[in-house]
Motif scaffolding. Structure first.
Motif, PDB file in Angstrom:
ATOM      1  N   ALA A  54      25.657 107.088  32.282  1.00 42.02           N
ATOM      2  CA  ALA A  54      25.590 105.889  33.118  1.00 42.02           C
ATOM      3  C   ALA A  54      25.667 104.671  32.213  1.00 42.02           C
ATOM      4  O   ALA A  54      25.122 104.668  31.100  1.00 42.02           O
ATOM      5  CB  ALA A  54      24.301 105.865  33.923  1.00 42.02           C
ATOM      6  N   LEU A  55      26.349 103.649  32.679  1.00 42.94           N
ATOM      7  CA  LEU A  55      26.404 102.369  31.982  1.00 42.94           C
ATOM      8  C   LEU A  55      26.003 101.299  32.990  1.00 42.94           C
ATOM      9  O   LEU A  55      26.724 101.040  33.956  1.00 42.94           O
ATOM     10  CB  LEU A  55      27.807 102.123  31.443  1.00 42.94           C
ATOM     11  N   VAL A  56      24.820 100.744  32.777  1.00 43.98           N
ATOM     12  CA  VAL A  56      24.311  99.689  33.665  1.00 43.98           C
ATOM     13  C   VAL A  56      24.744  98.357  33.062  1.00 43.98           C
ATOM     14  O   VAL A  56      24.259  97.969  31.993  1.00 43.98           O
ATOM     15  CB  VAL A  56      22.781  99.755  33.786  1.00 43.98           C
ATOM     16  N   PRO A  57      25.684  97.657  33.688  1.00 42.36           N
ATOM     17  CA  PRO A  57      26.276  96.476  33.045  1.00 42.36           C
ATOM     18  C   PRO A  57      25.284  95.334  32.860  1.00 42.36           C
ATOM     19  O   PRO A  57      24.367  95.140  33.658  1.00 42.36           O
ATOM     20  CB  PRO A  57      27.407  96.089  33.999  1.00 42.36           C
ATOM     21  N   ASP A  58      25.505  94.587  31.777  1.00 42.97           N
ATOM     22  CA  ASP A  58      24.695  93.397  31.517  1.00 42.97           C
ATOM     23  C   ASP A  58      24.992  92.316  32.542  1.00 42.97           C
ATOM     24  O   ASP A  58      26.028  92.345  33.227  1.00 42.97           O
ATOM     25  CB  ASP A  58      25.008  92.845  30.117  1.00 42.97           C
ATOM     26  N   ASP A  59      24.107  91.355  32.638  1.00 45.72           N
ATOM     27  CA  ASP A  59      24.372  90.175  33.463  1.00 45.72           C
ATOM     28  C   ASP A  59      25.668  89.535  32.978  1.00 45.72           C
ATOM     29  O   ASP A  59      25.926  89.438  31.776  1.00 45.72           O
ATOM     30  CB  ASP A  59      23.231  89.170  33.348  1.00 45.72           C
ATOM     31  N   GLY A  60      26.479  89.116  33.918  1.00 41.49           N
ATOM     32  CA  GLY A  60      27.752  88.503  33.561  1.00 41.49           C
ATOM     33  C   GLY A  60      28.916  89.466  33.599  1.00 41.49           C
ATOM     34  O   GLY A  60      30.070  89.061  33.405  1.00 41.49           O
ATOM     35  N   ILE A  61      28.631  90.762  33.835  1.00 42.47           N
ATOM     36  CA  ILE A  61      29.714  91.747  33.985  1.00 42.47           C
ATOM     37  C   ILE A  61      29.564  92.425  35.334  1.00 42.47           C
ATOM     38  O   ILE A  61      28.547  93.061  35.620  1.00 42.47           O
ATOM     39  CB  ILE A  61      29.704  92.797  32.859  1.00 42.47           C
ATOM     40  N   ASP A  62      30.568  92.287  36.164  1.00 43.41           N
ATOM     41  CA  ASP A  62      30.574  92.931  37.477  1.00 43.41           C
ATOM     42  C   ASP A  62      30.778  94.432  37.295  1.00 43.41           C
ATOM     43  O   ASP A  62      31.660  94.859  36.543  1.00 43.41           O
ATOM     44  CB  ASP A  62      31.715  92.349  38.319  1.00 43.41           C
ATOM     45  N   PRO A  63      29.980  95.272  37.965  1.00 42.52           N
ATOM     46  CA  PRO A  63      30.112  96.728  37.768  1.00 42.52           C
ATOM     47  C   PRO A  63      31.479  97.271  38.152  1.00 42.52           C
ATOM     48  O   PRO A  63      32.003  98.186  37.497  1.00 42.52           O
ATOM     49  CB  PRO A  63      28.998  97.318  38.635  1.00 42.52           C
ATOM     50  N   TYR A  64      32.073  96.725  39.209  1.00 47.18           N
ATOM     51  CA  TYR A  64      33.398  97.197  39.609  1.00 47.18           C
ATOM     52  C   TYR A  64      34.451  96.772  38.594  1.00 47.18           C
ATOM     53  O   TYR A  64      35.360  97.542  38.260  1.00 47.18           O
ATOM     54  CB  TYR A  64      33.749  96.692  41.007  1.00 47.18           C
ATOM     55  N   TYR A  65      34.331  95.567  38.087  1.00 50.55           N
ATOM     56  CA  TYR A  65      35.257  95.126  37.051  1.00 50.55           C
ATOM     57  C   TYR A  65      35.141  96.042  35.833  1.00 50.55           C
ATOM     58  O   TYR A  65      36.147  96.466  35.260  1.00 50.55           O
ATOM     59  CB  TYR A  65      34.979  93.677  36.635  1.00 50.55           C
ATOM     60  N   LEU A  66      33.917  96.357  35.433  1.00 49.91           N
ATOM     61  CA  LEU A  66      33.701  97.223  34.279  1.00 49.91           C
ATOM     62  C   LEU A  66      34.326  98.603  34.509  1.00 49.91           C
ATOM     63  O   LEU A  66      34.996  99.152  33.622  1.00 49.91           O
ATOM     64  CB  LEU A  66      32.202  97.366  34.008  1.00 49.91           C
ATOM     65  N   ALA A  67      34.121  99.161  35.697  1.00 47.29           N
ATOM     66  CA  ALA A  67      34.686 100.477  36.002  1.00 47.29           C
ATOM     67  C   ALA A  67      36.218 100.441  35.991  1.00 47.29           C
ATOM     68  O   ALA A  67      36.865 101.354  35.468  1.00 47.29           O
ATOM     69  CB  ALA A  67      34.163 100.967  37.350  1.00 47.29           C
ATOM     70  N   TYR A  68      36.814  99.381  36.555  1.00 51.20           N
ATOM     71  CA  TYR A  68      38.268  99.270  36.547  1.00 51.20           C
ATOM     72  C   TYR A  68      38.785  99.125  35.113  1.00 51.20           C
ATOM     73  O   TYR A  68      39.801  99.716  34.741  1.00 51.20           O
ATOM     74  CB  TYR A  68      38.732  98.066  37.365  1.00 51.20           C
ATOM     75  N   ALA A  69      38.086  98.316  34.308  1.00 45.07           N
ATOM     76  CA  ALA A  69      38.514  98.107  32.927  1.00 45.07           C
ATOM     77  C   ALA A  69      38.430  99.396  32.123  1.00 45.07           C
ATOM     78  O   ALA A  69      39.270  99.656  31.247  1.00 45.07           O
ATOM     79  CB  ALA A  69      37.654  97.019  32.275  1.00 45.07           C
TER      80      ALA A  69
END
Length: 411
Positions: free
Chosen positions: A113-128
């Motif tokens: 699991a990667l819980v994104p930091d503030d300032g990173i949208d989880p969906y954006y992170l998954a797409y990236a």
């Protein structure tokens, strides 16, 4: 959040974007499996996500659930908005499964699991991360058990470009627009498939079984090649179809395995267009005897012994009609009422297959039924073609957004 700007390893993003390694994109977590011998750990209301259960991008549920007690004793919990991905399993040989949790879930050791930091949208992170799939799959190593394993140290060193949060959400919204359109087409395709199945079923029911059996109507019924260590591909590798390839009404050739062939195999086991393949056994009684037709794409392949190959005199029985009848409710009911089970696997044998009911239908009437099916299939296939084309466009557009080559235009 540790960041750099400008280029690294030949990749670049717009100057106002941040360059972030996945190691610094959020908090990494490892999962686990509670003891299966402790009943207090299982049967709760918290989905337990494993490599096998992660089939959707938006992660909401699983076939196995744990109690909170179980999650706290052997597993890990994450809230809504965590990015889950597979780091071990057979699926890693061909795909990188990743998704975003829609609720609180627990997860197994095959996942991270990667819980994104503030300032990173989880969906954006998954797409990236998902757009890096070709690079990630090249990192996969094979274990001694033959499963894939992803080196998370190498994975976490990969970098992504991170624009301001407003731009991230614009990119997510653009991708969601594609998903909505694709979802609409998929629902239409599913509806048409359901209507087609109902129409063909009605036509088949009107024929009745006429008291005849499959054995009296087919020319031959042959099982395929028995596998073993001596069949490991070496000098004369040949593709063959397994039970997993034969679906109900179609053949999946996306993952065709190979075996070592001999000079005697092709005369005995080579498939021809119009051959009808029947699955010998399955753990799900609804899938016993599922049947598919060999087409040009499968011609020349061999097939394993857990499949039966049926051939007919095509002046009397159209192969397409035989496939439709063997997948019909009448024959599925016959399998369920008579098949044997061993260790949870329901099986049929050649005698049971030969005794299956089969109608005597004039060839012209068979052609009418088959043409109804073909017309409906062409319409459904056209929709699937539109979906595939839209997926390709989506991938290119989203990759451009994620690289910063193209900006989302607000309207």
């Amino acid at each position: 959040m540790s960041v750099e700007t400008l280029e690294n390893a030949g990749r670049s993003w717009p100057e106002h974007w941040q360059r972030v390694s996945l190691a610094d994109a959020g908090r990494w977590m490892s999962g686990g499996t509670p003891s299966t011998s402790n009943e207090a750990y299982w049967g709760g209301d918290i989905p337990w996500i494993s490599g096998a259960s992660m089939k959707q991008f938006r992660i909401t549920d699983s076939e196995r659930c744990v109690t909170r007690f179980g999650a706290e004793n052997g597993s890990r919990l994450v809230d809504k908005g965590a990015v889950l991905f597979i780091v071990r399993g057979m699926s890693l040989k061909s795909e990188f499964r990743i998704g975003v949790t829609q609720r609180e879930v627990a997860f197994g050791q095959d996942c991270k699991a990667l819980v994104p930091d503030d300032g990173i949208d989880p969906y954006y992170l998954a797409y990236a991360m998902r757009v890096l799939t070709p690079t990630i799959l090249r990192m996969v190593e094979e274990t001694s058990h033959g499963t894939g394993r992803l080196d998370t140290n190498r994975l976490s060193a990969l970098e992504i470009g991170v624009p301001p949060l407003s731009e991230q959400r614009d990119i997510v919204a653009a991708n969601d627009a594609f998903e909505r359109r694709i979802g609409d087409l998929e629902r239409v395709a599913q509806k048409r498939s359901t209507l087609l199945s109902a129409a063909v079923s009605a036509l088949l029911r009107s024929q009745g079984s006429s008291g005849m059996t499959l054995g009296t109507m087919m020319v031959s019924c042959d099982p395929g090649i028995t596998l073993g260590a001596h069949r490991a591909p070496q000098k004369r590798a040949a593709g063959y179809l397994r039970v997993a390839n034969v679906r109900m009404g179609w053949i999946d050739t996306s993952d065709v395995a190979s075996l070592e062939s001999t000079s005697n195999d092709r005369p005995r086991y080579e498939l021809e267009v119009g051959d009808v393949l029947v699955v010998e056994g399955h753990a799900n009684p609804e899938q016993i005897g599922r049947t598919a037709l060999v087409g040009p794409a499968e011609e020349g392949l061999l097939y394993q012994n857990h499949l039966f190959r049926l051939r007919f005199d095509r002046n009397e029985v159209l192969p397409e009609f035989a496939m439709l009848w063997l997948n019909s409710e009448a024959v599925r009911s016959y399998w369920i009422s008579r098949c044997a089970t061993s260790s949870g696997l329901y099986t049929i044998n050649s005698r049971l297959l030969a005794d299956a009911p089969f109608p005597v239908v004039p060839i012209e009437e068979q052609r009418k039924i088959v043409e109804t099916w073909r017309t409906g299939i062409r319409a459904v296939d056209s929709l699937h073609g539109q979906i595939a084309k839209l997926r390709t466009i989506q991938q290119g557009v989203v990759e451009d957004f994620l690289s910063g080559r193209t900006r989302v235009t607000r309207t």
